[in-house]
Design an enzyme around this catalytic site. Structure first.
Site, short mmCIF file in Angstrom:
data_model
loop_
_atom_site.label_atom_id
_atom_site.label_comp_id
_atom_site.label_asym_id
_atom_site.label_seq_id
_atom_site.Cartn_x
_atom_site.Cartn_y
_atom_site.Cartn_z
CB SER A 19 -8.69 1.14 5.49
OG SER A 19 -9.41 2.31 5.28
CB SER A 70 -8.13 4.00 2.67
OG SER A 70 -7.33 3.31 3.62
CE LYS A 120 -3.89 2.09 2.57
NZ LYS A 120 -4.86 1.93 3.67
N1 GLN Z 1 -13.45 4.83 6.14
C1 GLN Z 1 -12.75 5.28 7.29
C2 GLN Z 1 -12.27 6.69 7.09
O1 GLN Z 1 -12.52 7.22 6.08
C3 GLN Z 1 -11.63 4.35 7.63
C4 GLN Z 1 -10.43 4.55 6.78
C5 GLN Z 1 -9.28 3.69 7.23
O2 GLN Z 1 -9.47 2.68 7.92
N2 GLN Z 1 -8.09 4.08 6.85
O3 GLN Z 1 -11.64 7.25 7.91
#
Ligand code: GLN
Length: 491
Positions: A173, A149, A74
């Protein structure tokens, strides 16, 4: 070849039926041809040099189980020699002078880096539509989002562009994109995977973890990924002496007597019926495997959204203050003075969602609002964690439910509606706020013409440090079902 698991590839590498170089070429070819916008940076020469080094180790007989197995990182884990953008224009040309601990550990194990994969900007998002480098498409249905994400990581596994990927989970995410893309992912207990070199979003929540095809593969990856790191001030260790935990150790334990807590709040209004039926069918399968279902309550579930969306932006506003045009990345071309330089740099470098969070975060940390919002949210965070401990204390060994209320939605459908994205995080945020380990495994598909190809994930939540138990449970399920072996048409 690309449908093989890490476990299978490792056996082929060790028996010399395939070389790391051949394997790497195969995946690079697939990456070059991919239509999902999953990769941000590839560098054939670099990958092939790593593969050649892995082949030397394999030939010399000093290879480990992951030597020669390719992996995608990532693009939030910093990598020496590759750009690291965090999905942001702010870091479009940034190259770190060092490797993240996670990247380094996998490199030491002999894994071959295939490239860096796309993500929501600074990992803020639930659909991978917040990347400054364009959205990722879901390989199951290119009209759908891959989840976020870690959308690039999940899409890369689903499309078999890599057998392994790193990911991070701050509020879901790892689990949610794994669910949307029909692959397996685990977020370990907060503090187990080093955050050193993992670009910070919300430091008290951020946790790295793997995405792969199977629970067994995730166990093999966790064996390398989890280790105490003195460079991470919240790194945790439970090992006795220097003996590392072997996450494959319990994979084959029978599930007889396992008590599965089924939170009633996870099956209420808002849960799509197709997701519910796939999840309930998976629960039935666990009953056949010897487990029993117990209804439990996690009464503070609904509060996880406002709590998370105060704490995460608060921490983000502080973490992202370092991107000021002086120390890292982008700087505006023209400005009047220092203040103007900051303002223009940050307005140009950050996308809308990141700017929104910086504003919300700064607001809730302001003198006068701090007690009303931030301190209050911290108190509720504790109550959310207490809900889980009450359940684990005497009712159940693990908790299961949906990962997300619906299958993947259409690209663009919620792109201009931040709150709709936030609401879709309802089942993953509490686990993150509590710091508990959580997993997502594929258990079916949505129903109806449109959703028929969009995967459904089952979430398995355990108590602190129970990763091996989660992997055992998931592995047993994957021994008697084949959802994890399904691939999108043409792959
Ligand atoms: N969807 C959540 C956010 O937008 C979690 C994102 C994540 O876990 N990095 O913050």
């Amino acid at each position: 070849m690309h449908n093989k698991t890490i476990k299978e590839l490792s056996a082929l590498l060790h028996s010399k039926q395939v070389s790391a170089t051949e394997l790497t070429r195969h995946y690079l070819g697939r990456i070059d041809a991919n239509q999902y916008n999953a990769f941000l940076h590839v560098d054939h020469e670099r990958s092939l040099a790593q593969a050649a080094a892995a082949d030397v180790r394999l030939a010399a007989g000093n290879a480990g189980p992951l030597t020669g197995v390719p992996i995608a990182h990532k693009d939030i884990f910093v990598t020496k020699g590759w750009r690291t953008t965090a999905g942001s224009k702010m870091l479009a040309n940034y190259e770190s002078p060092f490797d993240a601990t996670v990247v380094d550990r996998f490199a030491q194990a002999g894994m071959v880096t295939l490239g860096k994969v796309n993500l929501d900007e600074f990992a803020m998002g639930s659909a991978n539509e917040n990347s400054a480098f364009g959205a990722v498409k879901n390989p199951w249905d290119t009209l759908a989002v891959p989840g976020g994400s870690s959308g690039g990581s999940a899409a890369a596994i689903a499309a078999r562009l890599a057998p392994a990927a790193t990911a991070t989970d701050t509020g879901g995410s790892i689990r949610q994109p794994a669910a949307f893309c029909g692959v397996t992912g685990i977020k370990p207990t907060y503090g187990r995977v080093s955050r050193f070199g993992m670009i910070a979003f919300a430091s008290s929540l951020d946790q790295g973890g793997p995405i792969a095809q199977t629970a067994e593969d995730c166990a093999l990856l966790l064996n390398e990924m989890i280790a105490f790191d003195e460079r991470d001030s919240t790194s945790l260790t439970v090992e006795q002496g220097n003996v590392a935990e072997d996450y494959t150790r319990d994979l084959n334990q029978p599930l007889n007597g396992l008590r599965i807590g089924v939170p009633k709040e996870y099956f209420g209004e808002g849960l799509a019926s197709d997701v519910e039926s796939a999840v309930r069918a998976a629960l039935d399968e666990f009953v056949k495997l010897g487990a029993s279902l117990v209804e439990i309550s996690l009464p503070k579930t609904a509060l996880s959204i406002p709590t998370y969306y105060i704490i995460a932006p608060a921490e983000a506003s502080s973490n992202l203050s370092r991107f000021d045009g002086v120390r890292y990345g982008h700087r505006a071309a023209e400005y009047r003075d220092l203040q103007d330089m900051y303002r223009k740099t940050r307005a140009e470098g950050f996308g809308r969602e990141v700017q929104r969070r910086i504003m919300v975060g700064t607001y809730v940390l302001c003198h006068g609002y701090y007690d009303a919002y931030y301190v209050q949210a911290q108190k509720i965070r504790r109550l959310i964690a207490d809900d889980f401990q009450a359940a684990f204390a005497d009712k159940c060994d693990v908790i299961m439910g949906p990962v997300a209320p619906t299958v993947a939605w259409d690209l663009g459908a919620k792109a201009n509606d931040p709150v709709a994205n936030y609401l879709a995080d309802i089942f993953t945020l509490s686990t993150s706020l509590a710091g508990l380990p959580g997993m997502s495994i594929p258990v079916g598909f949505g129903q109806g013409e449109k959703n028929a190809k969009r995967p459904v994930g089952l979430q398995i939540i355990g108590n602190y440090f129970n990763e091996a138990k989660l992997l055992n449970i998931a592995h047993q399920y994957q021994q008697v079902t084949d959802w994890h072996t399904r691939t999108p048409d043409g792959i």
